[in-house]
Design a protein around this motif. Sequence first.
Motif, PDB file in Angstrom:
ATOM      1  N   LEU A  28      -1.151  -2.978 -14.912  1.00 19.65           N
ATOM      2  CA  LEU A  28       0.258  -3.217 -15.221  1.00 19.65           C
ATOM      3  C   LEU A  28       1.071  -1.966 -14.903  1.00 19.65           C
ATOM      4  N   CYS A  29       2.316  -2.169 -14.465  1.00 19.19           N
ATOM      5  CA  CYS A  29       3.194  -1.025 -14.226  1.00 19.19           C
ATOM      6  C   CYS A  29       3.539  -0.366 -15.555  1.00 19.19           C
ATOM      7  N   GLU A  30       3.930   0.891 -15.496  1.00 18.42           N
ATOM      8  CA  GLU A  30       4.304   1.621 -16.704  1.00 18.42           C
ATOM      9  C   GLU A  30       5.518   0.954 -17.365  1.00 18.42           C
ATOM     10  N   PRO A  31       5.615   1.047 -18.676  1.00 13.97           N
ATOM     11  CA  PRO A  31       6.741   0.395 -19.366  1.00 13.97           C
ATOM     12  C   PRO A  31       8.110   0.874 -18.912  1.00 13.97           C
ATOM     13  N   ASP A  32       8.200   2.135 -18.451  1.00 12.68           N
ATOM     14  CA  ASP A  32       9.505   2.653 -18.030  1.00 12.68           C
ATOM     15  C   ASP A  32       9.822   2.342 -16.572  1.00 12.68           C
ATOM     16  N   ASP A  33       8.949   1.618 -15.875  1.00 12.50           N
ATOM     17  CA  ASP A  33       9.237   1.235 -14.484  1.00 12.50           C
ATOM     18  C   ASP A  33      10.248   0.089 -14.483  1.00 12.50           C
ATOM     19  N   ASP A  34      11.336   0.272 -13.758  1.00 16.25           N
ATOM     20  CA  ASP A  34      12.390  -0.750 -13.679  1.00 16.25           C
ATOM     21  C   ASP A  34      12.128  -1.627 -12.462  1.00 16.25           C
ATOM     22  N   PRO A  35      11.706  -2.870 -12.645  1.00 17.44           N
ATOM     23  CA  PRO A  35      11.400  -3.727 -11.500  1.00 17.44           C
ATOM     24  C   PRO A  35      12.633  -4.165 -10.725  1.00 17.44           C
ATOM     25  N   ASP A  36      13.828  -3.891 -11.265  1.00 19.76           N
ATOM     26  CA  ASP A  36      15.067  -4.234 -10.564  1.00 19.76           C
ATOM     27  C   ASP A  36      15.630  -3.063  -9.768  1.00 19.76           C
ATOM     28  N   ASN A  37      14.975  -1.926  -9.843  1.00 19.31           N
ATOM     29  CA  ASN A  37      15.406  -0.757  -9.068  1.00 19.31           C
ATOM     30  C   ASN A  37      14.774  -0.850  -7.679  1.00 19.31           C
ATOM     31  N   VAL A  38      15.598  -1.114  -6.649  1.00 15.39           N
ATOM     32  CA  VAL A  38      15.032  -1.454  -5.340  1.00 15.39           C
ATOM     33  C   VAL A  38      15.559  -0.608  -4.195  1.00 15.39           C
ATOM     34  N   TRP A  39      16.601   0.168  -4.381  1.00 20.79           N
ATOM     35  CA  TRP A  39      17.217   0.864  -3.256  1.00 20.79           C
ATOM     36  C   TRP A  39      16.366   2.070  -2.844  1.00 20.79           C
ATOM     37  N   TYR A  40      15.708   1.953  -1.701  1.00 16.46           N
ATOM     38  CA  TYR A  40      14.800   2.981  -1.168  1.00 16.46           C
ATOM     39  C   TYR A  40      13.705   3.345  -2.183  1.00 16.46           C
ATOM     40  N   VAL A  41      13.146   2.351  -2.828  1.00 18.23           N
ATOM     41  CA  VAL A  41      12.050   2.553  -3.784  1.00 18.23           C
ATOM     42  C   VAL A  41      10.760   2.058  -3.146  1.00 18.23           C
ATOM     43  N   ASP A  42       9.727   2.859  -3.213  1.00 15.22           N
ATOM     44  CA  ASP A  42       8.438   2.480  -2.631  1.00 15.22           C
ATOM     45  C   ASP A  42       7.825   1.311  -3.400  1.00 15.22           C
ATOM     46  N   MET A  43       7.099   0.453  -2.651  1.00 13.84           N
ATOM     47  CA  MET A  43       6.301  -0.572  -3.318  1.00 13.84           C
ATOM     48  C   MET A  43       5.241   0.101  -4.188  1.00 13.84           C
ATOM     49  N   LYS A  44       4.877  -0.578  -5.276  1.00 20.65           N
ATOM     50  CA  LYS A  44       3.902  -0.016  -6.196  1.00 20.65           C
ATOM     51  C   LYS A  44       2.753  -0.998  -6.386  1.00 20.65           C
ATOM     52  N   ALA A  45       1.525  -0.459  -6.367  1.00 24.57           N
ATOM     53  CA  ALA A  45       0.328  -1.298  -6.523  1.00 24.57           C
ATOM     54  C   ALA A  45       0.064  -1.555  -7.994  1.00 24.57           C
ATOM     55  N   CYS A  46       1.029  -2.183  -8.650  1.00 26.94           N
ATOM     56  CA  CYS A  46       0.884  -2.528 -10.060  1.00 26.94           C
ATOM     57  C   CYS A  46       1.644  -3.812 -10.333  1.00 26.94           C
ATOM     58  N   ILE A  47       1.331  -4.438 -11.441  1.00 30.32           N
ATOM     59  CA  ILE A  47       1.933  -5.720 -11.807  1.00 30.32           C
ATOM     60  C   ILE A  47       3.189  -5.465 -12.641  1.00 30.32           C
ATOM     61  N   ALA A  48       4.325  -5.951 -12.154  1.00 31.19           N
ATOM     62  CA  ALA A  48       5.582  -5.787 -12.896  1.00 31.19           C
ATOM     63  C   ALA A  48       5.522  -6.572 -14.205  1.00 31.19           C
ATOM     64  N   ARG A  49       5.805  -5.884 -15.304  1.00 34.14           N
ATOM     65  CA  ARG A  49       5.773  -6.533 -16.610  1.00 34.14           C
ATOM     66  C   ARG A  49       6.925  -7.526 -16.739  1.00 34.14           C
ATOM     67  N   LEU A  50       6.671  -8.601 -17.469  1.00 34.00           N
ATOM     68  CA  LEU A  50       7.719  -9.575 -17.768  1.00 34.00           C
ATOM     69  C   LEU A  50       8.417  -9.178 -19.065  1.00 34.00           C
ATOM     70  N   PRO A  51       9.714  -9.409 -19.178  1.00 33.49           N
ATOM     71  CA  PRO A  51      10.434  -9.044 -20.408  1.00 33.49           C
ATOM     72  C   PRO A  51       9.883  -9.792 -21.618  1.00 33.49           C
ATOM     73  N   GLU A  52       9.683  -9.086 -22.710  1.00 34.26           N
ATOM     74  CA  GLU A  52       9.161  -9.700 -23.919  1.00 34.26           C
ATOM     75  C   GLU A  52      10.119 -10.750 -24.485  1.00 34.26           C
ATOM     76  N   GLU A  53      11.417 -10.587 -24.200  1.00 32.56           N
ATOM     77  CA  GLU A  53      12.402 -11.537 -24.727  1.00 32.56           C
ATOM     78  C   GLU A  53      12.407 -12.858 -23.957  1.00 32.56           C
ATOM     79  N   GLY A  54      11.632 -12.925 -22.857  1.00 29.67           N
ATOM     80  CA  GLY A  54      11.613 -14.148 -22.064  1.00 29.67           C
ATOM     81  C   GLY A  54      12.715 -14.234 -21.042  1.00 29.67           C
ATOM     82  N   TYR A  55      13.430 -13.120 -20.835  1.00 27.24           N
ATOM     83  CA  TYR A  55      14.493 -13.127 -19.841  1.00 27.24           C
ATOM     84  C   TYR A  55      13.936 -13.526 -18.474  1.00 27.24           C
TER      85      TYR A  55
END
Length: 688
Positions: free
Chosen positions: A456-483
């Motif tokens: 899993l990606c680190e909790p502080d990794d923002d999966p919506d941050n995309v501008w010139y951001v490298d791909m990461k070999a980790c699973i993006a966490r889903l929001p606990e609130e169900g967003y």
Amino acid sequence: MKGIGSGGGASDLCKSATLVKITGFLLISVVFFYLGKHFSDGSSQQLVFFSTQQNSESPPSSATVALSPNLNKTFDISSLVNDTASPPPQQDIRGETEEALNPPPPTPPPPPPPPALQRMGVVDENGRMTDDFEVGEFDPELVENWSKSNESEGLESDGKGDNARVRVKKFRLCPESMREYIPCLDNEEAIKNLNSTEKGEKFERHCPEIGKGLNCLIPAPKGYKTPIPWPRSRDEVWFSNVPHARLAEDKGGQNWITIDKDKFKFPGGGTQFIHGADKYLDQIEQMLPEIAFGRHTRVALDIGCGVASFGAYLLSRNVITLSVAPKDVHENQIQFALERGVPAMVAAFATKRLLYPSQAFDLIHCSRCRINWTRDDGILLLEVNRMLRAGGYFAWAAQPVYKHEAALEEQWEEMVNLTSRLCWTLVKKEGYIAIWQKPSNNSCYFSREEGTQPPLCEPDDDPDNVWYVDMKACIARLPEEGYGSNVTAWPERLQNPPDRLQSIQIDAYISRKELFRAESRYWKEIIEGYVRALHWSKFKLRNVLDMKAGFGGFAAALIENSLDCWVLNVVPVSGPNTLPVIYDRGLIGVAHDWCEPFDTYPRTYDLIHAAGLFSVERKRCNISTIMLEMDRMLRPGGHVYIRDTLAIMDELQETGTALGWHVSLRDTSEGPHASYRILTCDKRLLRA
């Protein structure tokens, strides 16, 4: 003595009363005579009965009644009226000596006439509504003279000492060889200097350095015609508008594209669905009715799309599909898609995140997209996982699904193993199509064996941050609130405020849901006005770009007004990232920095809309650079609507004219005294 009650007493009393009346009358007469004499002596306007001046032609007389002093005199009335600088001396009974000692004050000149009232709105000077009004002045000769003399650059004073405005040089045409130029994808110098290209780095963005960017107008191909309108354009486009025959030669046997006289024809086929996209879509829906095109599945991504027939045919099922492909050996496939009127962008799965948010797409599709999903610990499929909505589907149509060859079977086993570690469920496999479903929450990820890859990606990794951001070999966490996982069905989701509003980092004095609804109402009223007053329904709009989309209210209003077009909503990286909300309401969009060029072909859009963009970005970027990029993306005959502050309109007008556009400044619905204006621009079909 006589009694008082006798007749003689009464007679005396009456005589006494009469005497009193006569005496009072005489006293009043004397008083009025004295006052009249006093007034006549102290005033230049003498009463005629008290005039002591006699006519010069009459004999001397002691009569107290005199004739008018102006008797037998003639006057030039016009000179008396007009000659206000030297008025004639007044006649006065006190003589010339007193007039010389106390000259009368000079007569002041009359006040200047009030300026003519210029009406700039629909309310007259009495506050009444009227149809007799002016929008503003337009002097064609002045504009023509300005364009001929507009050859100086830099800052030029406006004569007031404090203000200075930018004068923009008239732009020249680029060489014919640049007619398909995409600045950040055709930077050959930067591509040659790359350390490695084995992962597809050459297909990613490499923008020109400052000072080396586009500085000319991209020419259209010879014989360019107004694009065929939708829905006919789904099946045919003009050959002269995209004069590239290689794709038809390479893929002619796969039912993608053919040449018929002066047109390209699109039969609707693909490499894996040579019998047509419609039958292919029917097969998918029969395999998995839960997909429910147009209800549960509204937003899709087609990877390696070819000429985008998959997305073109989904439009009739109320599914909007963003088709993406790199500018590779089939470099014009995205250009064909856009010419057809289908949403598409140039994008590559290489080393950087794609410019779309997490949980954006209800369905992601790949049909023979030539991507090795399992390489580098599955980093490319992890990027798909990041963009796929919780509970969404991934459809893969490829040879490893159905061919029984050793190498292909090995690829299939690797794919099954990787997807299981991602907690995807293989819900259906039929023929050459396999469909997986992503989990709705994180519970499966937490229940995996310790050390399972990918992590899993680190909790502080923002999966919506995309501008010139490298791909990461980790699973993006889903929001606990169900967003993201709890969006409503289409079309209700277009106007329902999504739960992910709460995750947007914005300063708000009222609730985010109220902001969302207010923006929707705002654009609904404006678009209704555009349709009614500016005849947008006659524009034949198809491809639309909103450069500063907010929550997507502009695009939603176009849908509500039944304009048959699609909108690519751009969220500038300089502001709050509202892109997840745009996707949650069933629209498409992309993150971008307008200080850099956009990843699309020239002549892409029929309408480019920018509301409040330039007053913000002028602090970071050159306005003429942004507008030059707009011209590159705009189809000949297309339109630009810029809604912004009055303070910036002069520079926008000058730049638009330097680009060769026909520009016009309009008031907003708030009237002529509002701080905002609308600049409407039309790009000419032909350029010298």
